[in-house]
Design an enzyme around this catalytic site. Sequence first.
Site, PDB file in Angstrom:
ATOM      1  CE  LYS A 140      -4.444   0.901   0.141  1.00 25.30           C
ATOM      2  NZ  LYS A 140      -5.581   0.072  -0.280  1.00 25.30           N
ATOM      3  CG  ASP A 155      -7.353   3.244  -0.863  1.00 25.68           C
ATOM      4  OD1 ASP A 155      -7.799   2.090  -0.807  1.00 25.68           O
ATOM      5  OD2 ASP A 155      -7.457   4.038   0.093  1.00 25.68           O
TER       6      ASP A 155
HETATM    7  P1  NDP Z   1     -12.905   7.766  -2.996  1.00 32.44           P
HETATM    8  O1  NDP Z   1     -11.845   8.757  -2.757  1.00 32.44           O
HETATM    9  O2  NDP Z   1     -13.423   7.551  -4.365  1.00 32.44           O
HETATM   10  O3  NDP Z   1     -14.163   8.076  -2.057  1.00 32.44           O
HETATM   11  C1  NDP Z   1     -14.024   8.148  -0.683  1.00 32.44           C
HETATM   12  C2  NDP Z   1     -15.353   8.555  -0.073  1.00 32.44           C
HETATM   13  O4  NDP Z   1     -15.277   8.422   1.344  1.00 32.44           O
HETATM   14  C3  NDP Z   1     -15.713  10.004  -0.335  1.00 32.44           C
HETATM   15  O5  NDP Z   1     -17.099  10.140  -0.349  1.00 32.44           O
HETATM   16  C4  NDP Z   1     -15.094  10.710   0.861  1.00 32.44           C
HETATM   17  O6  NDP Z   1     -15.671  11.963   1.172  1.00 32.44           O
HETATM   18  C5  NDP Z   1     -15.366   9.705   1.966  1.00 32.44           C
HETATM   19  N1  NDP Z   1     -14.327   9.833   2.996  1.00 32.44           N
HETATM   20  C6  NDP Z   1     -12.999   9.658   2.838  1.00 32.44           C
HETATM   21  N2  NDP Z   1     -12.347   9.904   3.986  1.00 32.44           N
HETATM   22  C7  NDP Z   1     -13.291  10.236   4.877  1.00 32.44           C
HETATM   23  C8  NDP Z   1     -13.259  10.589   6.237  1.00 32.44           C
HETATM   24  N3  NDP Z   1     -12.101  10.665   6.921  1.00 32.44           N
HETATM   25  N4  NDP Z   1     -14.444  10.853   6.858  1.00 32.44           N
HETATM   26  C9  NDP Z   1     -15.619  10.780   6.175  1.00 32.44           C
HETATM   27  N5  NDP Z   1     -15.708  10.459   4.869  1.00 32.44           N
HETATM   28  C10 NDP Z   1     -14.565  10.185   4.245  1.00 32.44           C
HETATM   29  O7  NDP Z   1     -12.338   6.392  -2.385  1.00 32.44           O
HETATM   30  P2  NDP Z   1     -12.827   4.898  -2.655  1.00 32.44           P
HETATM   31  O8  NDP Z   1     -14.289   4.858  -2.890  1.00 32.44           O
HETATM   32  O9  NDP Z   1     -11.925   4.297  -3.644  1.00 32.44           O
HETATM   33  O10 NDP Z   1     -12.477   4.217  -1.249  1.00 32.44           O
HETATM   34  C11 NDP Z   1     -13.433   4.129  -0.184  1.00 32.44           C
HETATM   35  C12 NDP Z   1     -13.006   3.033   0.775  1.00 32.44           C
HETATM   36  O11 NDP Z   1     -12.948   1.776   0.075  1.00 32.44           O
HETATM   37  C13 NDP Z   1     -11.608   3.215   1.398  1.00 32.44           C
HETATM   38  O12 NDP Z   1     -11.628   2.666   2.691  1.00 32.44           O
HETATM   39  C14 NDP Z   1     -10.716   2.347   0.506  1.00 32.44           C
HETATM   40  O13 NDP Z   1      -9.558   1.934   1.184  1.00 32.44           O
HETATM   41  C15 NDP Z   1     -11.654   1.186   0.235  1.00 32.44           C
HETATM   42  N6  NDP Z   1     -11.374   0.378  -0.941  1.00 32.44           N
HETATM   43  C16 NDP Z   1     -11.233   0.921  -2.173  1.00 32.44           C
HETATM   44  C17 NDP Z   1     -11.002   0.110  -3.272  1.00 32.44           C
HETATM   45  C18 NDP Z   1     -10.914   0.667  -4.653  1.00 32.44           C
HETATM   46  O14 NDP Z   1     -10.783  -0.137  -5.579  1.00 32.44           O
HETATM   47  N7  NDP Z   1     -11.005   1.965  -4.866  1.00 32.44           N
HETATM   48  C19 NDP Z   1     -10.833  -1.332  -3.130  1.00 32.44           C
HETATM   49  C20 NDP Z   1     -11.068  -1.821  -1.786  1.00 32.44           C
HETATM   50  C21 NDP Z   1     -11.310  -0.984  -0.755  1.00 32.44           C
HETATM   51  P3  NDP Z   1     -14.837  13.312   0.840  1.00 32.44           P
HETATM   52  O15 NDP Z   1     -14.870  13.411  -0.646  1.00 32.44           O
HETATM   53  O16 NDP Z   1     -15.573  14.406   1.539  1.00 32.44           O
HETATM   54  O17 NDP Z   1     -13.457  13.107   1.385  1.00 32.44           O
HETATM   55  O1  2IT Z   2      -7.908  -1.623  -0.849  1.00 31.73           O
HETATM   56  C1  2IT Z   2      -7.823  -2.117  -1.988  1.00 31.73           C
HETATM   57  O2  2IT Z   2      -7.944  -3.327  -2.189  1.00 31.73           O
HETATM   58  C2  2IT Z   2      -7.605  -1.203  -3.118  1.00 31.73           C
HETATM   59  N1  2IT Z   2      -7.535   0.007  -2.911  1.00 31.73           N
HETATM   60  C3  2IT Z   2      -7.419  -1.741  -4.504  1.00 31.73           C
HETATM   61  C4  2IT Z   2      -6.009  -2.213  -4.705  1.00 31.73           C
HETATM   62  C5  2IT Z   2      -5.658  -2.641  -6.112  1.00 31.73           C
HETATM   63  O3  2IT Z   2      -4.473  -2.945  -6.296  1.00 31.73           O
HETATM   64  O4  2IT Z   2      -6.506  -2.671  -6.996  1.00 31.73           O
END
Ligand code: NDP
Ligand code: 2IT
Length: 459
Positions: free
Chosen positions: A132, A172
């Site tokens: 990561k 992420d």
């Molecule tokens: P994005 O940046 O696309 O979206 C994040 C969302 O969560 C936004 O709505 C953001 O609001 C909100 N958010 C982030 N930080 C905070 C906080 N501290 N308090 C409240 N709201 C918050 O990220 P992703 O959708 O990609 O990721 C979301 C989650 O999923 C994370 O935990 C990530 O690790 C996990 N994840 C992502 C994967 C991926 O493929 N993208 C895969 C597996 C897990 P704001 O815009 O106001 O910050």
């Molecule tokens: O938390 C996760 O699994 C991710 N942000 C996606 C990682 C990846 O390599 O696609």
Amino acid sequence: MESTLIDDVSRINFLDNLKESTPGETEFHQAVQEVHESVAPVIERHVEYRKHKILERIVEPERIISFRVTWIDDNGVPQVNRGYRVQMNSAIGPYKGGLRFHPSVNQSILKFLGFEQIFKNALTSLPLGGGKGGSNFDPKGKSDGEVMRFCQNFMLELSKHIGHRIDIPAGDIGVGGREIGYMYGMYRKIENQFSGVLTGKGVKWGGSLIRPEATGYGLVYFSQYILENINDSMEGKTCLVSGSGNVAQYAIEKIIELGGKVLTVSDSSGHIYDEAGIDADKLRFIQELKNERRGRIAEYAGEYDSAHYFETDRSLDHNPIWSHKADCALPCATQNELNGKDAQHLVDGGTILVGEGANMPCTPEAINILQNNGVIYAPGKASNAGGVATSGLEMAQNYSGSHWTSEEVDRRLQIIMRTIHDNCLHAAQKYSSGPDYMAGANIAGFLKVADSMIAQGVT
Ligand code: NDP
Ligand code: 2IT
């Protein structure tokens, strides 16, 4: 009897030693403690994991790279951020995991995410190690030019440590298609070759169809398999979803497709409760708002009469998005966004399933309350593994120079999520009592990596 006592002592010592040697890394300690508790029965039954000191080795990152990133803002002023890559474990494949750009990013958060990624990636059944990275850079409020200059300078250093067979970063929080594009362009220029070094690339330049959708879709497939296992389905279920980013958007899309009703969506400023449900048109509004205009979710309430907006109040001891009544809760924003009080609200409201789209969104107290009250809890390292699994499919297409259809990638994603579901249940049945998806995910992931580490000697 005597050996149990010795094991108890060594177990406590293990966590104490970890905390002493990594002071202040509270998120990392939380992630390790959860896995440690789940795998304790396995380690007790199989002396080889103790003999080979697998736990002590697996919590120590193989390598942590930390570096300065300097860039020039739109006013011509130099700015400084800190970049990281935590290369956690490569026993079963090259390091693989996302990059997070958020002001809260520090070593503890990236170590917890890298640690979770080891087991998640093992569960996908693909040959992917765990890693990561990211930066405390905040893309919010920055111009495209500023984001590009930051990404280019971040990659200038990161490029020395990654490679398509070494370490393959992805997105992420705060890193989506735009940021991957800027970083990939810089990597290609530095290396003078077109390799698949990042995943989440655009489909016109080496990316895979369905990768943007994969985490959200995978989460809902996993939830559907859980419900099928108790002779139920998503059809007609009310759902609370937090976040409005990549994971939340495509989870909402798939819930709608399967006949569920999504009542909430949020960002860090507040949350929306839409009693009429978020339909496909409203989802398109959210996607345009968040992905194109990069606005705040509060705007949704101005657009739709059935919606109420609740501004975030950081003085509260709970997160009000989880106080609404619904059948399913899918936290898709960030770590520790659902605590013990929130879990109790969900229990009282009759929730039957909590599926983690985010990484570690439920606190340990929340997990306890959910599980002790019969709510099915799906841990992120299983339920959100569809994203990294589809990154693995993107890598396979890059290696072989091929491009699969959406249907083909989606079909493989469903098979992977089904396999993870079944493997979690199987591992839980073998080592713990009942269908405990958390124990199952931790044990199944651990066994694959631990056995691979033993087979490869002390490295
Ligand atoms: P994005 O940046 O696309 O979206 C994040 C969302 O969560 C936004 O709505 C953001 O609001 C909100 N958010 C982030 N930080 C905070 C906080 N501290 N308090 C409240 N709201 C918050 O990220 P992703 O959708 O990609 O990721 C979301 C989650 O999923 C994370 O935990 C990530 O690790 C996990 N994840 C992502 C994967 C991926 O493929 N993208 C895969 C597996 C897990 P704001 O815009 O106001 O910050
Ligand atoms: O938390 C996760 O699994 C991710 N942000 C996606 C990682 C990846 O390599 O696609």
